[in-house]
Design a protein around this motif. Sequence first.
Motif, PDB file in Angstrom:
ATOM      1  N   SER A 154       0.826  -1.203   0.000  1.00  0.00           N
ATOM      2  CA  SER A 154       0.000   0.000   0.000  1.00  0.00           C
ATOM      3  C   SER A 154       0.861   1.253   0.000  1.00  0.00           C
ATOM      4  N   GLU A 155       1.924   1.242   0.794  1.00  0.00           N
ATOM      5  CA  GLU A 155       2.810   2.411   0.886  1.00  0.00           C
ATOM      6  C   GLU A 155       3.410   2.772  -0.459  1.00  0.00           C
ATOM      7  N   PHE A 156       3.773   1.758  -1.245  1.00  0.00           N
ATOM      8  CA  PHE A 156       4.461   2.011  -2.513  1.00  0.00           C
ATOM      9  C   PHE A 156       3.570   1.818  -3.732  1.00  0.00           C
ATOM     10  N   GLY A 157       2.300   1.479  -3.512  1.00  0.00           N
ATOM     11  CA  GLY A 157       1.378   1.336  -4.627  1.00  0.00           C
ATOM     12  C   GLY A 157       1.714   0.185  -5.548  1.00  0.00           C
ATOM     13  N   VAL A 158       2.151  -0.935  -4.967  1.00  0.00           N
ATOM     14  CA  VAL A 158       2.557  -2.109  -5.748  1.00  0.00           C
ATOM     15  C   VAL A 158       1.555  -3.239  -5.505  1.00  0.00           C
ATOM     16  N   ALA A 159       1.147  -3.900  -6.575  1.00  0.00           N
ATOM     17  CA  ALA A 159       0.179  -4.993  -6.477  1.00  0.00           C
ATOM     18  C   ALA A 159       0.853  -6.272  -5.991  1.00  0.00           C
ATOM     19  N   PRO A 160       0.081  -7.195  -5.413  1.00  0.00           N
ATOM     20  CA  PRO A 160       0.664  -8.453  -4.933  1.00  0.00           C
ATOM     21  C   PRO A 160       1.432  -9.224  -6.010  1.00  0.00           C
ATOM     22  N   GLU A 161       0.922  -9.221  -7.235  1.00  0.00           N
ATOM     23  CA  GLU A 161       1.590  -9.995  -8.279  1.00  0.00           C
ATOM     24  C   GLU A 161       2.924  -9.383  -8.711  1.00  0.00           C
ATOM     25  N   ARG A 162       3.208  -8.160  -8.236  1.00  0.00           N
ATOM     26  CA  ARG A 162       4.479  -7.499  -8.540  1.00  0.00           C
ATOM     27  C   ARG A 162       5.384  -7.442  -7.309  1.00  0.00           C
ATOM     28  N   THR A 163       5.050  -8.253  -6.293  1.00  0.00           N
ATOM     29  CA  THR A 163       5.780  -8.235  -5.016  1.00  0.00           C
ATOM     30  C   THR A 163       6.358  -9.609  -4.733  1.00  0.00           C
ATOM     31  N   LEU A 164       7.607  -9.639  -4.267  1.00  0.00           N
ATOM     32  CA  LEU A 164       8.297 -10.887  -3.937  1.00  0.00           C
ATOM     33  C   LEU A 164       8.791 -10.821  -2.500  1.00  0.00           C
ATOM     34  N   MET A 165       8.499 -11.852  -1.720  1.00  0.00           N
ATOM     35  CA  MET A 165       8.982 -11.979  -0.349  1.00  0.00           C
ATOM     36  C   MET A 165      10.082 -13.027  -0.307  1.00  0.00           C
ATOM     37  N   ILE A 166      11.201 -12.706   0.359  1.00  0.00           N
ATOM     38  CA  ILE A 166      12.326 -13.630   0.485  1.00  0.00           C
ATOM     39  C   ILE A 166      12.588 -13.874   1.966  1.00  0.00           C
ATOM     40  N   GLY A 167      12.579 -15.143   2.388  1.00  0.00           N
ATOM     41  CA  GLY A 167      12.784 -15.426   3.803  1.00  0.00           C
ATOM     42  C   GLY A 167      13.262 -16.834   4.060  1.00  0.00           C
ATOM     43  N   ASP A 168      13.670 -17.054   5.315  1.00  0.00           N
ATOM     44  CA  ASP A 168      14.269 -18.337   5.696  1.00  0.00           C
ATOM     45  C   ASP A 168      13.359 -19.207   6.540  1.00  0.00           C
ATOM     46  N   THR A 169      12.108 -18.769   6.772  1.00  0.00           N
ATOM     47  CA  THR A 169      11.208 -19.550   7.627  1.00  0.00           C
ATOM     48  C   THR A 169       9.859 -19.784   6.945  1.00  0.00           C
ATOM     49  N   THR A 170       9.150 -20.782   7.463  1.00  0.00           N
ATOM     50  CA  THR A 170       7.789 -21.014   6.985  1.00  0.00           C
ATOM     51  C   THR A 170       6.894 -19.827   7.318  1.00  0.00           C
ATOM     52  N   HIS A 171       7.210 -19.079   8.382  1.00  0.00           N
ATOM     53  CA  HIS A 171       6.417 -17.892   8.721  1.00  0.00           C
ATOM     54  C   HIS A 171       6.487 -16.865   7.592  1.00  0.00           C
ATOM     55  N   ASP A 172       7.684 -16.692   7.014  1.00  0.00           N
ATOM     56  CA  ASP A 172       7.861 -15.754   5.910  1.00  0.00           C
ATOM     57  C   ASP A 172       7.060 -16.180   4.680  1.00  0.00           C
ATOM     58  N   LEU A 173       7.181 -17.454   4.340  1.00  0.00           N
ATOM     59  CA  LEU A 173       6.528 -17.942   3.124  1.00  0.00           C
ATOM     60  C   LEU A 173       5.014 -17.993   3.298  1.00  0.00           C
ATOM     61  N   GLN A 174       4.553 -18.316   4.504  1.00  0.00           N
ATOM     62  CA  GLN A 174       3.110 -18.310   4.755  1.00  0.00           C
ATOM     63  C   GLN A 174       2.574 -16.892   4.691  1.00  0.00           C
ATOM     64  N   MET A 175       3.322 -15.916   5.198  1.00  0.00           N
ATOM     65  CA  MET A 175       2.915 -14.516   5.096  1.00  0.00           C
ATOM     66  C   MET A 175       2.742 -14.109   3.635  1.00  0.00           C
ATOM     67  N   ALA A 176       3.702 -14.492   2.789  1.00  0.00           N
ATOM     68  CA  ALA A 176       3.605 -14.167   1.367  1.00  0.00           C
ATOM     69  C   ALA A 176       2.376 -14.808   0.746  1.00  0.00           C
ATOM     70  N   LEU A 177       2.148 -16.080   1.064  1.00  0.00           N
ATOM     71  CA  LEU A 177       0.981 -16.783   0.526  1.00  0.00           C
ATOM     72  C   LEU A 177      -0.302 -16.099   0.979  1.00  0.00           C
ATOM     73  N   ASN A 178      -0.352 -15.692   2.253  1.00  0.00           N
ATOM     74  CA  ASN A 178      -1.534 -15.014   2.780  1.00  0.00           C
ATOM     75  C   ASN A 178      -1.780 -13.668   2.104  1.00  0.00           C
ATOM     76  N   ALA A 179      -0.699 -13.032   1.665  1.00  0.00           N
ATOM     77  CA  ALA A 179      -0.816 -11.724   1.024  1.00  0.00           C
ATOM     78  C   ALA A 179      -1.010 -11.821  -0.479  1.00  0.00           C
ATOM     79  N   GLY A 180      -0.955 -13.032  -1.025  1.00  0.00           N
ATOM     80  CA  GLY A 180      -1.101 -13.202  -2.463  1.00  0.00           C
ATOM     81  C   GLY A 180       0.148 -12.875  -3.244  1.00  0.00           C
ATOM     82  N   CYS A 181       1.310 -12.931  -2.573  1.00  0.00           N
ATOM     83  CA  CYS A 181       2.587 -12.582  -3.201  1.00  0.00           C
ATOM     84  C   CYS A 181       3.403 -13.836  -3.506  1.00  0.00           C
TER      85      CYS A 181
END
Length: 219
Positions: A154-181
């Motif tokens: 929302s802050e940067f006006g970027v859609a979920p399909e244009r956003t990538l999350m990089i992380g080392d835990t299932t918490h990170d990847l689940q957050m991305a999945l929950n956000a549609g990223c």
Amino acid sequence: MRPRQFDLIAFDWDGTLFDSTALITRCIQSAVADVGGTVPSNRDASYVIGMGLMQALAHAAPDVPPEKYPLLGERYRFHYIKCQRDITLFEGVLPLLARLKERHHLLTVATGKSRVGLNEALRSVELVGMFDGSRTADETAGKPSPLMLNELMSEFGVAPERTLMIGDTTHDLQMALNAGCASVGVSYGAHEPDAFHVLEPRHVAHSVQELSDWLATHA
């Protein structure tokens, strides 16, 4: 130049950019011991990395009563601060971030650290100003809630399909999945990568160099 697939890239901090997993695990164990709880195994202590601090400590020490949580948090911070200058970025992180900057990606951090903790870490590795934005667990909902990513998008006006999350835990990847990223997992941090695949990451990188190579051709 190849068109960008992702405009906004969100990095987890501990265990993804910052080589702090072993220290955090030891500090959790020491804090639990200090308040008389059953000391968690390395596996159980590292599992909670990425959550907000009190959520993580409560999960790692289920036999510690809630009235001791403030002391538990205090002891964790004591042990962490004592050793935090002994840790640094993973080798290869600085050139990785520089290359992404050259391609004009928006770079952000989404972390379970506190705001004070993240700011101190950024100062310690001279990365103040590198990231366009960040969210910490004490100023929004902790992982795996999608709120951190939703706020950054929302802050940067970027859609979920244009956003990538990089992380080392299932918490990170689940957050991305929950956000549609989309997400990418890294296997050199807190969680075993065998648990990543059900969360549908685009890739699992086994080193910073492999992560850099994948981003160069896919981000």
